[in-house]
Design a protein around this motif. Structure first.
Motif, PDB file in Angstrom:
ATOM      1  N   LEU A   1      75.307  16.466 -74.545  1.00 19.97           N
ATOM      2  CA  LEU A   1      74.604  15.224 -74.864  1.00 19.97           C
ATOM      3  C   LEU A   1      75.571  14.084 -75.126  1.00 19.97           C
ATOM      4  O   LEU A   1      75.267  12.917 -74.819  1.00 19.97           O
ATOM      5  N   MET A   2      76.746  14.375 -75.674  1.00 24.63           N
ATOM      6  CA  MET A   2      77.715  13.312 -75.915  1.00 24.63           C
ATOM      7  C   MET A   2      78.117  12.638 -74.608  1.00 24.63           C
ATOM      8  O   MET A   2      78.115  11.409 -74.486  1.00 24.63           O
ATOM      9  N   TYR A   3      78.442  13.445 -73.596  1.00 26.30           N
ATOM     10  CA  TYR A   3      78.819  12.875 -72.300  1.00 26.30           C
ATOM     11  C   TYR A   3      77.629  12.156 -71.659  1.00 26.30           C
ATOM     12  O   TYR A   3      77.784  11.090 -71.052  1.00 26.30           O
ATOM     13  N   GLU A   4      76.450  12.746 -71.787  1.00 25.80           N
ATOM     14  CA  GLU A   4      75.257  12.107 -71.225  1.00 25.80           C
ATOM     15  C   GLU A   4      75.022  10.739 -71.863  1.00 25.80           C
ATOM     16  O   GLU A   4      74.704   9.763 -71.166  1.00 25.80           O
ATOM     17  N   ARG A   5      75.178  10.649 -73.178  1.00 31.73           N
ATOM     18  CA  ARG A   5      74.927   9.385 -73.876  1.00 31.73           C
ATOM     19  C   ARG A   5      75.939   8.318 -73.501  1.00 31.73           C
ATOM     20  O   ARG A   5      75.581   7.155 -73.312  1.00 31.73           O
ATOM     21  N   LEU A   6      77.209   8.697 -73.367  1.00 31.23           N
ATOM     22  CA  LEU A   6      78.220   7.724 -72.964  1.00 31.23           C
ATOM     23  C   LEU A   6      77.956   7.218 -71.550  1.00 31.23           C
ATOM     24  O   LEU A   6      78.050   6.015 -71.279  1.00 31.23           O
ATOM     25  N   ALA A   7      77.614   8.129 -70.646  1.00 25.38           N
ATOM     26  CA  ALA A   7      77.336   7.730 -69.267  1.00 25.38           C
ATOM     27  C   ALA A   7      76.081   6.875 -69.187  1.00 25.38           C
ATOM     28  O   ALA A   7      76.024   5.893 -68.427  1.00 25.38           O
ATOM     29  N   LEU A   8      75.059   7.228 -69.954  1.00 21.67           N
ATOM     30  CA  LEU A   8      73.829   6.443 -69.967  1.00 21.67           C
ATOM     31  C   LEU A   8      74.108   5.032 -70.474  1.00 21.67           C
ATOM     32  O   LEU A   8      73.621   4.044 -69.901  1.00 21.67           O
ATOM     33  N   ALA A   9      74.901   4.914 -71.534  1.00 19.91           N
ATOM     34  CA  ALA A   9      75.243   3.594 -72.054  1.00 19.91           C
ATOM     35  C   ALA A   9      75.987   2.776 -71.012  1.00 19.91           C
ATOM     36  O   ALA A   9      75.734   1.569 -70.845  1.00 19.91           O
TER      37      ALA A   9
END
Length: 405
Positions: free
Chosen positions: A252-260
């Protein structure tokens, strides 16, 4: 403002963008600029033409993952240390957003950031390593299946069961809001074993889409309800029972950074289109840009976009230099940028007047619809704020020095 051929960032702003992100690369800006151009050209030539039909058909295009993977972009993103190359991740994500790819861009990000990070971080068996290779090459589409009918943010309550049957494992349950679930060759399924939550790698043969959700935005993401019923061997258990939640948190950390980063790119697209419209559109004998209320509204938004981008780049640079990003920091970036993205999309659509509310006139209406998903995907605003609050640390000595008892 002089626009690039694809109506995105003006050249001066783009140069500043690449100078900022070169900190994450730890090198000169030239490789950054070259990589951005490669990504942009590929998206324009191969991916953007897919968007109209995929939006109409509410279909995620597997060929988008195949095209990007075949060029080696996925391998480049995950080359290097434990975080791969976060600089390339940000550039790729930003360009997916600037291309206005909506659900296609988010689906690519879920495959590359959420699913692939788990495969790379926890896949120690030959089977998992084989699937990782297929995912990086773009030959297979992967997704992560976590939420259920009565389970949203509280992933510890999942009911999808992992049970032992002889020399195999049985995974059975129903997952809700899986993206891009119908297109996936493999799903990383969060389930419950005897020792707690686990993650199991389930192939397409054990996945049955039972409902395609008619989402308001992100229509090309193809979000589905997924029935899981599979018998798998030991090497498909990616994360043992009891460690599943910690592993999901990393993905989720990588997903959140990419989404941002994708939202940052979409904000650039919306704001440049809005500024250009203000300078072209005339009302009462003069361009809309001459009306102070409109240009200052966009100035306010662009100042906030600039600060959000600096925050993203500083975070990526710190991690790339050997630091770490806490869950609270990633959550803070995601929730702040997602909320700003929704406001930017709404205000820029407003600048276009009636045409900003019509589907076939410009992309603003779709960007506005899509922006809401940013506040839900990867964790709702409230969940992000809880993570931020969990990182609070009191300073009792400072308090006592300033506050009288």
């Amino acid at each position: 403002m002089t626009l690039l051929s694809n109506n995105h960032l003006d050249r001066r702003t783009e140069e500043q963008t690449d100078l900022g992100i070169q900190l994450a690369f730890g090198t000169t800006s030239r490789p950054v600029t070259d990589f951005r151009k490669r990504v942009r050209t590929l998206l324009e030539d191969r991916i953007s033409p897919l968007l109209p039909s995929c939006e109409r058909e509410r279909r995620f295009p597997r060929e988008a993952v195949a095209a990007l993977g075949a060029t080696g972009l996925f391998h480049e993103r995950w080359s290097g240390g434990p975080h791969g190359d976060l600089g390339r991740s940000v550039i790729l994500s930003e360009e997916l957003g600037r291309a206005g790819l909506g659900g296609i861009g988010i689906g690519v990000g879920l495959h590359l950031e959420a699913a692939t990070s788990l495969l790379r971080g926890f896949g120690s068996t030959p089977y998992a390593e084989e699937v990782l290779g297929l995912a990086l090459a773009g030959e297979s589409v992967c997704c992560v299946a976590t939420s259920e009918q009565y389970v949203g943010s509280d992933l510890s309550a999942v009911e999808t069961a992992l049970t032992r049957e002889g020399d195999h494992w049985r995974v059975r349950g129903d997952k809700w809001f899986v993206s891009p679930g119908a297109a996936a060759d493999f799903a990383l399924v969060l389930c419950r074993g005897s020792g707690g939550p686990a993650i199991v790698l389930v192939p397409r043969t054990g996945l049955t889409p039972t409902r395609r959700w008619r989402t308001t935005g992100m229509r090309s993401l193809e979000t589905v309800r997924l029935h899981v019923d599979a018998r798998v061997t030991d090497d498909a258990v990616l994360v043992r029972p009891g460690a599943g939640l910690a592993a999901v948190g990393q993905g989720l950390m990588y997903e959140r950074l990419a989404l941002a980063a994708q939202i940052l790119g979409a904000m650039d697209l919306a704001s440049v289109l809005a500024v250009t419209h203000l300078k072209r559109r005339k009302q009462f004998g003069s361009p809309l840009y001459r009306h102070q209320a409109l240009r200052l509204r966009l100035a306010d938004l662009n100042a906030q976009i600039l600060l959000a981008r600096r925050g993203m780049y500083a975070t990526v640079a710190e991690v790339s230099a050997g630091g770490r990003v806490s869950m609270s920091e990633a959550a803070a970036l995601k929730v702040t940028i997602a909320r700003l993205g929704e406001r930017v999309a709404s205000e820029c659509a407003h600048v276009f007047g009636g045409r900003g509310y019509v589907e076939d006139q410009n992309p603003l209406e779709r960007l506005w619809r899509d922006s809401k998903a940013g506040r839900l995907g990867g964790g709702s605003d409230e969940m992000m704020w809880e993570l931020v609050a969990a990182g609070f640390r009191p300073d009792h000595k400072l308090y006592d020095s300033w506050v009288k008892s």
